[in-house]
Scaffold this motif. Structure first.
Motif, PDB file in Angstrom:
ATOM      1  N   GLY A 574       0.798  -1.155   0.050  1.00 24.05           N
ATOM      2  CA  GLY A 574       0.170  -0.019   0.101  1.00 24.05           C
ATOM      3  C   GLY A 574       0.906   1.237   0.127  1.00 24.05           C
ATOM      4  O   GLY A 574       1.978   1.167   0.448  1.00 24.05           O
ATOM      5  N   LEU A 575       0.198   2.300  -0.226  1.00 22.40           N
ATOM      6  CA  LEU A 575       1.028   3.698  -0.235  1.00 22.40           C
ATOM      7  C   LEU A 575       0.206   4.603   0.574  1.00 22.40           C
ATOM      8  O   LEU A 575      -1.220   4.758   0.503  1.00 22.40           O
ATOM      9  CB  LEU A 575       0.947   3.974  -1.782  1.00 22.40           C
ATOM     10  CG  LEU A 575       1.767   5.666  -1.776  1.00 22.40           C
ATOM     11  CD1 LEU A 575       3.252   5.271  -1.491  1.00 22.40           C
ATOM     12  CD2 LEU A 575       1.803   5.747  -3.318  1.00 22.40           C
ATOM     13  N   GLN A 576       0.881   5.234   1.452  1.00 29.05           N
ATOM     14  CA  GLN A 576       0.176   6.240   2.257  1.00 29.05           C
ATOM     15  C   GLN A 576       0.854   7.645   2.078  1.00 29.05           C
ATOM     16  O   GLN A 576       1.819   7.923   1.812  1.00 29.05           O
ATOM     17  CB  GLN A 576       0.622   6.057   3.785  1.00 29.05           C
ATOM     18  CG  GLN A 576      -0.260   6.555   4.851  1.00 29.05           C
ATOM     19  CD  GLN A 576       0.035   6.383   6.165  1.00 29.05           C
ATOM     20  OE1 GLN A 576       1.311   5.819   6.415  1.00 29.05           O
ATOM     21  NE2 GLN A 576      -0.478   6.864   7.117  1.00 29.05           N
ATOM     22  N   GLU A 577      -0.141   8.678   1.963  1.00 24.18           N
ATOM     23  CA  GLU A 577       0.126   9.951   1.687  1.00 24.18           C
ATOM     24  C   GLU A 577       0.286  10.640   2.981  1.00 24.18           C
ATOM     25  O   GLU A 577      -0.784  10.913   3.788  1.00 24.18           O
ATOM     26  CB  GLU A 577      -0.881  10.704   0.760  1.00 24.18           C
ATOM     27  CG  GLU A 577      -0.536  10.026  -0.595  1.00 24.18           C
ATOM     28  CD  GLU A 577      -1.738  10.690  -1.453  1.00 24.18           C
ATOM     29  OE1 GLU A 577      -2.208  11.659  -1.107  1.00 24.18           O
ATOM     30  OE2 GLU A 577      -2.069   9.824  -2.526  1.00 24.18           O
ATOM     31  N   VAL A 578       1.192  11.354   3.502  1.00 24.24           N
ATOM     32  CA  VAL A 578       1.328  12.155   4.672  1.00 24.24           C
ATOM     33  C   VAL A 578       1.660  13.218   4.359  1.00 24.24           C
ATOM     34  O   VAL A 578       2.807  13.795   4.056  1.00 24.24           O
ATOM     35  CB  VAL A 578       2.333  11.559   5.714  1.00 24.24           C
ATOM     36  CG1 VAL A 578       2.129  12.253   6.824  1.00 24.24           C
ATOM     37  CG2 VAL A 578       2.095   9.928   5.858  1.00 24.24           C
ATOM     38  N   PRO A 579       0.667  14.379   4.108  1.00 20.72           N
ATOM     39  CA  PRO A 579       1.009  15.813   3.832  1.00 20.72           C
ATOM     40  C   PRO A 579       1.761  16.575   5.052  1.00 20.72           C
ATOM     41  O   PRO A 579       1.828  16.183   6.253  1.00 20.72           O
ATOM     42  CB  PRO A 579      -0.273  16.497   3.653  1.00 20.72           C
ATOM     43  CG  PRO A 579      -1.426  15.519   4.505  1.00 20.72           C
ATOM     44  CD  PRO A 579      -0.685  14.105   4.414  1.00 20.72           C
ATOM     45  N   ARG A 580       2.929  17.258   4.511  1.00 19.03           N
ATOM     46  CA  ARG A 580       3.886  18.021   5.470  1.00 19.03           C
ATOM     47  C   ARG A 580       3.273  19.100   5.874  1.00 19.03           C
ATOM     48  O   ARG A 580       3.464  19.701   6.978  1.00 19.03           O
ATOM     49  CB  ARG A 580       5.145  18.241   4.893  1.00 19.03           C
ATOM     50  CG  ARG A 580       6.251  17.182   5.148  1.00 19.03           C
ATOM     51  CD  ARG A 580       7.267  17.272   4.595  1.00 19.03           C
ATOM     52  NE  ARG A 580       7.390  16.963   2.966  1.00 19.03           N
ATOM     53  CZ  ARG A 580       8.426  17.037   2.291  1.00 19.03           C
ATOM     54  NH1 ARG A 580       9.474  17.748   2.569  1.00 19.03           N
ATOM     55  NH2 ARG A 580       8.269  16.565   0.798  1.00 19.03           N
ATOM     56  N   ASP A 581       2.259  19.669   5.370  1.00 18.05           N
ATOM     57  CA  ASP A 581       1.357  20.852   5.815  1.00 18.05           C
ATOM     58  C   ASP A 581      -0.095  20.766   5.192  1.00 18.05           C
ATOM     59  O   ASP A 581      -0.332  19.930   4.734  1.00 18.05           O
ATOM     60  CB  ASP A 581       2.261  22.342   5.327  1.00 18.05           C
ATOM     61  CG  ASP A 581       2.320  22.329   3.656  1.00 18.05           C
ATOM     62  OD1 ASP A 581       1.655  21.423   2.972  1.00 18.05           O
ATOM     63  OD2 ASP A 581       3.377  22.965   3.148  1.00 18.05           O
ATOM     64  N   ASN A 582      -0.732  21.968   5.605  1.00 17.72           N
ATOM     65  CA  ASN A 582      -2.092  21.766   5.127  1.00 17.72           C
ATOM     66  C   ASN A 582      -2.460  21.796   3.827  1.00 17.72           C
ATOM     67  O   ASN A 582      -3.681  21.875   3.614  1.00 17.72           O
ATOM     68  CB  ASN A 582      -2.913  22.821   6.035  1.00 17.72           C
ATOM     69  CG  ASN A 582      -2.932  22.403   7.331  1.00 17.72           C
ATOM     70  OD1 ASN A 582      -3.145  21.215   8.066  1.00 17.72           O
ATOM     71  ND2 ASN A 582      -3.006  23.332   8.482  1.00 17.72           N
ATOM     72  N   SER A 583      -1.492  22.407   2.984  1.00 13.07           N
ATOM     73  CA  SER A 583      -1.895  22.788   1.498  1.00 13.07           C
ATOM     74  C   SER A 583      -2.251  21.322   0.897  1.00 13.07           C
ATOM     75  O   SER A 583      -2.901  21.559  -0.058  1.00 13.07           O
ATOM     76  CB  SER A 583      -0.824  23.420   1.210  1.00 13.07           C
ATOM     77  OG  SER A 583       0.348  22.493   0.878  1.00 13.07           O
ATOM     78  N   ARG A 584      -1.631  20.366   1.320  1.00 12.22           N
ATOM     79  CA  ARG A 584      -1.827  18.910   0.701  1.00 12.22           C
ATOM     80  C   ARG A 584      -1.145  18.931  -0.587  1.00 12.22           C
ATOM     81  O   ARG A 584      -1.844  18.505  -1.811  1.00 12.22           O
ATOM     82  CB  ARG A 584      -3.435  18.721   0.648  1.00 12.22           C
ATOM     83  CG  ARG A 584      -4.079  18.695   2.231  1.00 12.22           C
ATOM     84  CD  ARG A 584      -5.065  17.670   1.995  1.00 12.22           C
ATOM     85  NE  ARG A 584      -5.307  17.301   3.663  1.00 12.22           N
ATOM     86  CZ  ARG A 584      -4.826  16.182   4.169  1.00 12.22           C
ATOM     87  NH1 ARG A 584      -4.512  15.242   3.494  1.00 12.22           N
ATOM     88  NH2 ARG A 584      -4.964  16.059   5.437  1.00 12.22           N
ATOM     89  N   ASN A 585      -0.335  19.712  -0.679  1.00 13.07           N
ATOM     90  CA  ASN A 585       0.356  19.907  -2.338  1.00 13.07           C
ATOM     91  C   ASN A 585       1.095  18.439  -2.576  1.00 13.07           C
ATOM     92  O   ASN A 585       1.876  18.129  -1.595  1.00 13.07           O
ATOM     93  CB  ASN A 585       1.125  21.157  -2.357  1.00 13.07           C
ATOM     94  CG  ASN A 585       1.850  21.286  -3.458  1.00 13.07           C
ATOM     95  OD1 ASN A 585       1.852  20.370  -4.413  1.00 13.07           O
ATOM     96  ND2 ASN A 585       2.477  22.535  -3.585  1.00 13.07           N
TER      97      ASN A 585
END
Lengths: 681, 361
Positions: A574-585
């Motif tokens: 699986g692949l998990q996305e962890v945004p570093r800030d709120n922008s979810r860029n």
């Protein structure tokens, strides 16, 4: 269970028991619990037909039913576990034949087709030589899995009839089957779903208020334990409480005798029928081993005990694995261990509640175990085991002695591969060096930190502590080889002041390792070795960034990606996305890969179900292609005289179809091995 | 020389806190040259402190002011390099040829060069270089390019960040952090090297973790007299049984549980360095990485609580024995359109081509 599993169950029922039953079964599968009128509405069948179909399905243990006590409505539910077990019929017969005898295999075959049967009926059938009619009636209805067994039994008919001149061997054989738990008496709870069984158990077990406990929570806990006990009792057909009470009455002396005389008496009580819930019996009548005469109540109703068969199949699988990963001789010793432990293992799955209550480490007596002496007695001949380990067993690591087999091998290596010549010169020094400093490691390697009692017995020199017994030493060495294997096939419990040296199998851990191994094997053959490497890294290191993964795996980024993406697509990782800030860029997001063995297991299991369903579909379709010929060939006047009645073309088509069918069913059985490993172990 | 000037002022000032400003540079050129020649006679890279310079007896009266004036002038000419050690000034000799080179640099180039020189073997990323020098992008690029053309600096690839433009002095060898250790060549993973090393390591471990009972044919093989044809045949046979699989066999038997010869990390490292397989000496950490890879490949396993390594008897994969299970050997297990396969759909079991093929087989 998923759609594909349902599809598979439906196909299996259809294949074994015909269209009417499969239609009802399918409706129950896809609609869940239904009452009779609802079922009739959904199946578009007449009342009489639905009733008839249900009767057959209940007889086969393919559906569960429950009549609620307050509205008296009976609800029916599909029993997917048993439906799936249809695919294992062949394996069950083989196992039973190997354990008890060929005749037992045939009885199991019949029990499988009949669902459950009265002892009296079974005995009658075999005694009066009625097996022919039973078989033919069933075979006519049945499809492929029943065909081979009815064929084979037809060949053996003459012999069976001879065997059955007296009733005695039949009873004896049934007793054997009961003793080995391959068959078990039918209990009403076997027709109910787990939830319904729980409701019933809650009715039987006293209310929480009755228990003497300090607070409500403890009362509830005690009641919960009571319910669990009751459910287990029903399931395995034991009478736990009674057993305990009896033991207490008897006092310690008798208890000790009991232990010495073995498990005979315990066994008897194990099958003592439970009041009126036992179908067909009213009082205690079953006494398996009393004296010479084997006797069973004719009204006792038997069924195949799937749980025990799963245990036996697992044992076979483990032995096979030991054979592949260690050696044939070691596997043979292991087979003996597993065989000796069989009576202590009722079910593959150990209830998790148990393990949390009693810590396995603290109380090893809760797991099945066996002492060295018992094993040494069980294995009569160890002459085959001689010279199967890479060192003569005179104890301490003796380098000069070791050199001989090694040096020979070294030369071989040189000849095969030019590249290794250079190092050979330095070998001997090295070995001497390592020999001396590794002596110190001996003790800390062998001692498990969890074992308090030290371990004088992992002493590389058993000769000092034990009388010289090559037979025993050989067996012990093989057992130790099994314990050091990373799969932890076996767990060693060293000798203590009270107890002799024992061996134990930590099944939950072992099966976890085996499942993990199977999953990785699947990944390796499907996606290649680097994919397996990446998966193992993810398993060891947890969630990992692509960059770290790249440097740890020593793969070029491009290569690595070409393996990761297919793995991800196949649902293995699986692949998990962890945004570093709120922008979810996406550029400011960490992408972490992970491997979840449980998720992967379910995924592979689903795929296996689907594959099996595909095979069955294809088999059906191939059969339909030459439907006419197959029907003609199965006509009672044609069977056995195919050459006379069928034309050359028909014959050829028929043979081709039979080959194909065999192939397909063989493959389905291989797939079932995988299911057994991933689901049941 | 300009590049030294900003750095020079600071320590120099520390030095002459107690002194008055020197009264002009009026010392004879010869004295300066003598000082330089004396210093240049030492081995390259030697660092001189104040006392050593006085010890040469070249500076008249051992006057501090004069020494300062001389060294400053020499530094300006690029023949001395001013450094500080423990808060005191010291100097290093620069070759005359190099000094000429520096003198030919423009101001920006010299600035850029000084930073690149400062980064030494680690290299400096162009972005950091720009922020430190505070130069305009184009100016800096021009400077970097001209320095590159003069062969004074070079661009290197850092393994961790292969996309970053990084520079270091042309004469320096990049450090291991930059190159990524022995597994990388020019910043790119050397897969063939990794493969060969792992092959060797694996075979080494196999030989030490299983007992290979002697086979009659093997003993025959080992007889040294062999005709050329026989040898070629043998080689061809080995090539046929590709790769890893060849040293594993069903005949391998387990070692006695008391056996302590399973190789450890340090033993494997020692053996591979002794083998002369690679020009680079492998460190234990690097070998650990390689052994881990082999474990993750399912070729080796850790025993004795991870202290020693043992080969796995049967290996799945391209080179080993194919260990298939029901799923992977059936057409569905490798079907590219398995997800879409459905009764009544465009792909289904009835019309499946792969099945057809499988059944014909």
């Amino acid at each position: 269970m998923s759609r594909h599993a349902y599809e598979l169950c439906h196909l299996l029922v259809d294949d074994t028991y015909g269209e009417l039953t499969s239609r009802i079964f399918e409706v129950l599968l896809f609609h869940g619990r239904l009452s009779l009128p609802a079922l009739q509405h959904q199946t578009h069948l007449s009342y009489r037909l639905v009733k008839h179909g249900l009767a057959v399905l209940i007889q086969q243990h393919l559906i569960l039913w429950y009549t609620s006590s307050h509205d008296h409505q009976t609800l029916y539910e599909a029993n997917t576990a048993n439906a799936y077990s249809l695919v294992r019929s062949g394996k069950y017969i083989k196992v039973a034949a190997a354990q008890v005898g060929e005749f037992a295999g045939k009885v199991i075959a019949n029990l499988l087709l009949l669902g459950h049967a009265r002892v009296g009926d079974l005995v009658q059938a075999y005694k009066a030589g009625q097996s022919r009619s039973t078989h033919d009636r069933l075979a006519a209805n049945g499809g492929t899995p029943s065909t081979p067994l009815s064929n084979s039994s037809r060949h053996e008919e003459g012999r069976i009839e001879e065997q059955n001149a007296t009733v005695e061997p039949i009873y004896g054989m049934l007793c054997d089957l009961l003793r080995l738990e391959l068959v078990s008496p039918v209990h009403i709870s076997h027709f109910r779903s787990d939830a319904d069984n729980r409701i019933e158990a809650e009715k039987v077990v006293p209310k929480p208020e009755v228990y003497k406990a300090r607070n409500e929570r403890e009362q509830n806990a005690q009641r919960e334990a009571g319910i669990k006990r009751k459910l287990k009792e029903w399931r395995y057909y034991t009478h736990g409480e009674e057993n305990e009470a009896e033991h207490l009455k008897k006092g310690k002396k008798r208890l000790h005798q009991d232990l010495e005389t073995g498990r005979l008496e315990k066994r008897q009580r194990l099958y003592s029928p439970l009041s009126q819930d036992v179908i067909g019996t009213t009082e205690e009548v079953y006494q398996p081993m009393r004296g010479e005469a084997h006797y069973l109540d004719n009204d006792l109703i038997l069924r195949v005990n799937h749980a025990k068969f799963a245990v036996l199949i697992r044992n076979d699988h483990l032995v096979d694995l030991a054979d592949r990963t260690i050696s044939t001789s070691t596997a043979r010793v292991y087979a003996q261990v597993l065989h000796a432990l069989e009576p202590q293992v009722q079910d593959c799955r150990v209830e998790p509640a148990n393990s949390s209550e009693t810590d396995a480490e603290a109380d090893p007596s809760s797991s099945p175990q066996i002492s060295t002496d018992e094993l040494v007695r069980a294995i009569k001949d160890s002459s085959e085991l001689a010279n199967t380990l890479g060192k003569s067993d005179d104890g301490r690591l003796d380098m000069t002695q070791f050199d001989h087999p090694k040096k020979r091998r070294k030369k071989e290596v040189i000849n095969e591969d030019q590249g290794t010549i250079d190092i050979e010169a330095s070998f001997d020094e090295e070995e001497d060096l390592s020999g001396s400093d590794e002596e110190d490691n001996v003790s800390d390697v062998s001692s498990d930190p969890n074992e308090v009692n030290g371990d004088a017995d992992f002493d590389p020199n058993p000769l000092t502590s034990l009388p010289h017994d090559p037979h025993r030493d050989t067996i012990r060495s093989h057992l130790l080889v099994l314990t050091i294997h990373p799969f932890s096939f076996l767990h060693h419990l060293p000798k203590t002041s009270i107890l002799p040296e024992r061996w134990m199998i930590d099944f939950p851990l072992l099966t976890k390792n085996v499942i993990h191994h199977t999953l990785l094997e699947t990944i390796t053959s499907r996606h290649g070795l680097p994919a397996a490497r990446l998966t193992r890294i993810l398993f060891d290191k947890g969630r990992t960034d692509e960059k770290v993964l790249c440097s740890t795996s020593l793969l070029a980024q491009k290569t690595m990606r070409s393996y990761l993406l297919p793995l991800h697509k196949a649902g293995m990782i699986g692949l998990q996305e962890v945004p570093r800030d709120n922008s979810r860029n996406p550029q400011r997001t960490n992408f972490l890969w992970f491997f979840d063995p449980e998720r992967c297991r379910v995924k592979v299991l689903e795929e296996t179900y689907k594959t099996m369903a595909r095979y069955l579909k294809r088999a059906k379709m191939e059969g339909e292609k030459i439907k006419g010929t197959v029907e003609k060939a199965s006509r009672s006047d044609v069977v056995g005289k195919e050459e006379e009645f069928l034309g050359p073309q028909e014959l050829e088509a028929l043979n081709a179809w039979r080959e194909m069918d065999k192939r397909i069913w063989g493959e389905v059985s291989r797939l079932d091995d995988l299911v057994a490993c991933l689901r049941d172990f | 020389m300009d590049i030294a000037s900003p750095a020079e002022e600071v320590p120099a000032k520390d030095e002459d806190v107690t002194m008055t400003e020197p009264s002009g540079v009026s010392s004879p050129k010869e004295l300066r040259n003598a000082l330089y020649a004396r210093c240049a006679s030492f081995e390259e890279g030697h660092v001189f402190n104040q006392d050593e310079l006085f010890a040469f007896d070249i500076i008249p009266d051992n006057s501090l002011e004069q020494l300062l004036a001389y060294t400053r002038q020499l530094a300006k000419d690029g023949l001395f390099k001013l450094m500080t050690k423990d808060g005191k000034a010291c100097w290093k000799v620069v070759k005359r040829a190099d000094a000429i080179k520096y003198r030919s640099l423009s101001q920006e180039e010299a600035l850029v060069f000084s930073y690149i020189e400062g980064a030494a073997r680690e290299g400096i990323w162009s972005k950091i270089l720009r922020s430190k020098t505070n130069l305009h992008m184009t100016t800096m690029n021009r400077a970097v390019k001209s320095l590159e053309n003069k062969n004074m600096i070079k661009a290197v690839k850092i393994v961790k960040y292969p996309n970053r433009k990084t520079y270091m002095l042309a004469k320096l060898q990049p450090s291991e952090n930059v190159t990524g250790g022995p597994f990388y060549t020019d910043g790119v993973l050397d897969e063939e090297f990794v493969h060969q090393m792992s092959l060797w390591t694996e075979r080494y471990v196999i030989g030490r973790s299983w007992w290979h009972p002697p086979l009659p044919e093997h003993t025959r093989k080992s007889s040294s007299k062999m005709t050329q044809e026989q040898a070629e045949e043998l080689r061809a046979a080995e090539l046929r049984q590709r790769g890893h699989g060849r040293d594993r066999s069903k005949a391998m038997l387990p070692m006695h549980p008391g056996y302590r010869g399973h190789p450890t990390l340090s033993e494997v490292t020692r053996a591979i360095n002794g083998s002369g397989l690679s020009g680079v000496t492998m460190k234990e950490s690097e070998m650990g990485q390689l052994l881990d890879i082999l474990c993750w490949d399912g070729r080796l396993e850790k025993i004795r609580h991870g202290k020693a390594y043992r080969a796995v008897k049967q290996v799945n994969g391209e080179d080993g024995v194919e260990l298939e299970n029901g799923l992977t050997e059936s057409p569905c297990g490798r079907c590219p359109v398995f997800e879409f396969c459905e009764e009544g759909g465009p792909v289904n079991a009835r019309s499946c081509e792969y099945f057809q093929e499988w059944l014909q087989f």
